[in-house]
Design an enzyme around this catalytic site. Structure first.
Site, PDB file in Angstrom:
ATOM      1  N   HIS A  81      -3.843   1.818   3.222  1.00  0.00           N
ATOM      2  CA  HIS A  81      -4.296   3.207   3.068  1.00  0.00           C
ATOM      3  C   HIS A  81      -3.303   4.185   3.711  1.00  0.00           C
ATOM      4  O   HIS A  81      -3.700   5.189   4.306  1.00  0.00           O
ATOM      5  CB  HIS A  81      -5.720   3.403   3.596  1.00  0.00           C
ATOM      6  CG  HIS A  81      -5.915   3.151   5.064  1.00  0.00           C
ATOM      7  ND1 HIS A  81      -7.074   2.608   5.573  1.00  0.00           N
ATOM      8  CD2 HIS A  81      -5.131   3.393   6.148  1.00  0.00           C
ATOM      9  CE1 HIS A  81      -6.992   2.532   6.891  1.00  0.00           C
ATOM     10  NE2 HIS A  81      -5.818   3.016   7.260  1.00  0.00           N
TER      11      HIS A  81
ATOM     12  N   HIS B 151      -9.315   8.279  11.527  1.00  0.00           N
ATOM     13  CA  HIS B 151      -8.118   8.638  12.290  1.00  0.00           C
ATOM     14  C   HIS B 151      -8.360   9.944  13.039  1.00  0.00           C
ATOM     15  O   HIS B 151      -7.667  10.937  12.839  1.00  0.00           O
ATOM     16  CB  HIS B 151      -6.914   8.758  11.354  1.00  0.00           C
ATOM     17  CG  HIS B 151      -6.618   7.508  10.590  1.00  0.00           C
ATOM     18  ND1 HIS B 151      -7.333   7.138   9.466  1.00  0.00           N
ATOM     19  CD2 HIS B 151      -5.700   6.527  10.793  1.00  0.00           C
ATOM     20  CE1 HIS B 151      -6.848   5.988   8.995  1.00  0.00           C
ATOM     21  NE2 HIS B 151      -5.862   5.600   9.789  1.00  0.00           N
TER      22      HIS B 151
ATOM     23  N   HIS C 144       2.432  -3.173  10.494  1.00  0.00           N
ATOM     24  CA  HIS C 144       3.134  -1.960  10.897  1.00  0.00           C
ATOM     25  C   HIS C 144       2.857  -1.634  12.356  1.00  0.00           C
ATOM     26  O   HIS C 144       1.849  -2.047  12.914  1.00  0.00           O
ATOM     27  CB  HIS C 144       2.784  -0.760  10.004  1.00  0.00           C
ATOM     28  CG  HIS C 144       1.359  -0.296  10.045  1.00  0.00           C
ATOM     29  ND1 HIS C 144       0.292  -1.078   9.672  1.00  0.00           N
ATOM     30  CD2 HIS C 144       0.833   0.904  10.373  1.00  0.00           C
ATOM     31  CE1 HIS C 144      -0.836  -0.386   9.775  1.00  0.00           C
ATOM     32  NE2 HIS C 144      -0.538   0.818  10.208  1.00  0.00           N
TER      33      HIS C 144
ATOM     34  N   GLU D 275      -5.676  -3.617  11.712  1.00  0.00           N
ATOM     35  CA  GLU D 275      -6.512  -3.008  10.669  1.00  0.00           C
ATOM     36  C   GLU D 275      -6.943  -4.034   9.623  1.00  0.00           C
ATOM     37  O   GLU D 275      -7.952  -3.844   8.944  1.00  0.00           O
ATOM     38  CB  GLU D 275      -5.743  -1.875   9.984  1.00  0.00           C
ATOM     39  CG  GLU D 275      -5.514  -0.657  10.847  1.00  0.00           C
ATOM     40  CD  GLU D 275      -4.719   0.423  10.135  1.00  0.00           C
ATOM     41  OE1 GLU D 275      -4.556   1.500  10.724  1.00  0.00           O
ATOM     42  OE2 GLU D 275      -4.255   0.205   8.994  1.00  0.00           O
TER      43      GLU D 275
END
Length: 278
Positions: A12, A59, A193, A240
């Site tokens: 995402h 977030h 990441h 995640e």
């Protein structure tokens, strides 16, 4: 009765949404990524789910470090796009399915899952980018959406075992809902990441490919993976991927239909997989 017929795992990355919004998808940098999304868009147009349960992480749009629910389900009739750094995306308002949302909350809580009920909750790129990946730029989203926000930001995050068990409980809840609905579950986030520190920009393609493989070949390895393994092998934000395990747990005998993987996307490995459920 309602039935979960499919699952999607997808990154995402906020820059993906920006590329869609700014008409950049045909540019050389972005074209290989979006070319791989075309099959997924054709598939979901044919699949036509009535409801998408989207598992994502907020977030700092709906929640801050002042309040960090481990699992929160939105039960509102609609959810407004939120500020995500680029400014609120100009995408359609996300329409909820309050009846099914409340049914899932009741079922989960009586099944001893401590779920936070969100009567009002803005949704950021964690939820809207997956919708853009699957549906491009419609005037209205073609499905109702149930947001399931998971804490993967503030330690302690839930383990893969708990996430997989939650997916199984969601399947049980959906199948006890007395309305003929086709439901797709999207697990979002990742892949490998890291956004800060000495390893900022870290991507591990081998880890990502192995994760995609083992969603069907060896799911138990993924379910049992600990926080330290995610941190070491996929970067600080790679955790995640536990949200994909909620999607996986919601499926019966999942079978891979399609996958797409591309690096780099912004500073991540971006993956997408479509799984069928019996």
């Amino acid at each position: 009765m309602a039935k979960i017929t499919s699952g999607v795992g997808t990154s995402h990355v906020p820059a993906i949404g920006a590329a869609v919004d700014k008409g950049m998808t045909a540019q050389p940098y972005w074209h290989p990524l979006f070319e791989g999304y075309e099959h997924a868009r054709k598939w979901i147009e044919k699949e036509k789910p009535d409801v998408c349960i989207i598992v994502y992480n907020d977030h700092a749009s709906a929640f801050s470090l002042e309040l960090v629910p481990t699992f929160a389900i939105g039960v509102a009739p609609e959810f407004q796009p939120a500020d995500e750094g680029y400014g609120p995306r100009k995408v359609p308002t996300v329409k909820g399915h309050p009846a099914l949302s409340w049914h899932i909350c009741e079922s989960l809580i009586l099944n001893e899952f401590d779920i936070t009920i969100a009567n009002e909750m803005p949704v950021d790129h964690g939820l809207t980018v997956p919708l853009s990946i699957m549906y491009d730029q419609p005037e209205e989203w073609p499905c109702k959406v149930i947001p399931l926000a998971v804490n993967v930001v503030q330690y302690p995050q839930p383990l893969g075992t708990r996430c997989f068990a939650l997916g199984k409980a969601i399947r049980e809840a959906v199948e006890s809902f007395d309305e003929d609905l086709k439901v797709c579950v999207l697990g979002t986030g990742g892949m490998s990441h890291q956004l800060q520190g000495e390893r900022a920009g870290f991507i591990n393609k081998d880890f990502d490919i192995a994760f995609l493989n083992d969603l069907t070949a060896n799911p138990e390895r993924l379910i049992q993976m600990k926080h330290a393994e995610y941190l070491r092998d996929s970067g600080s934000e790679g955790a995640e991927l536990v949200m994909w395990l909620i999607m996986l747990g919601a499926l019966k005998n999942p079978k891979e239909l399609y996958r797409h993987y591309h690096v780099p996307v912004s500073n991540t490995g971006a993956g997408l997989i479509i799984l069928d459920s019996e």
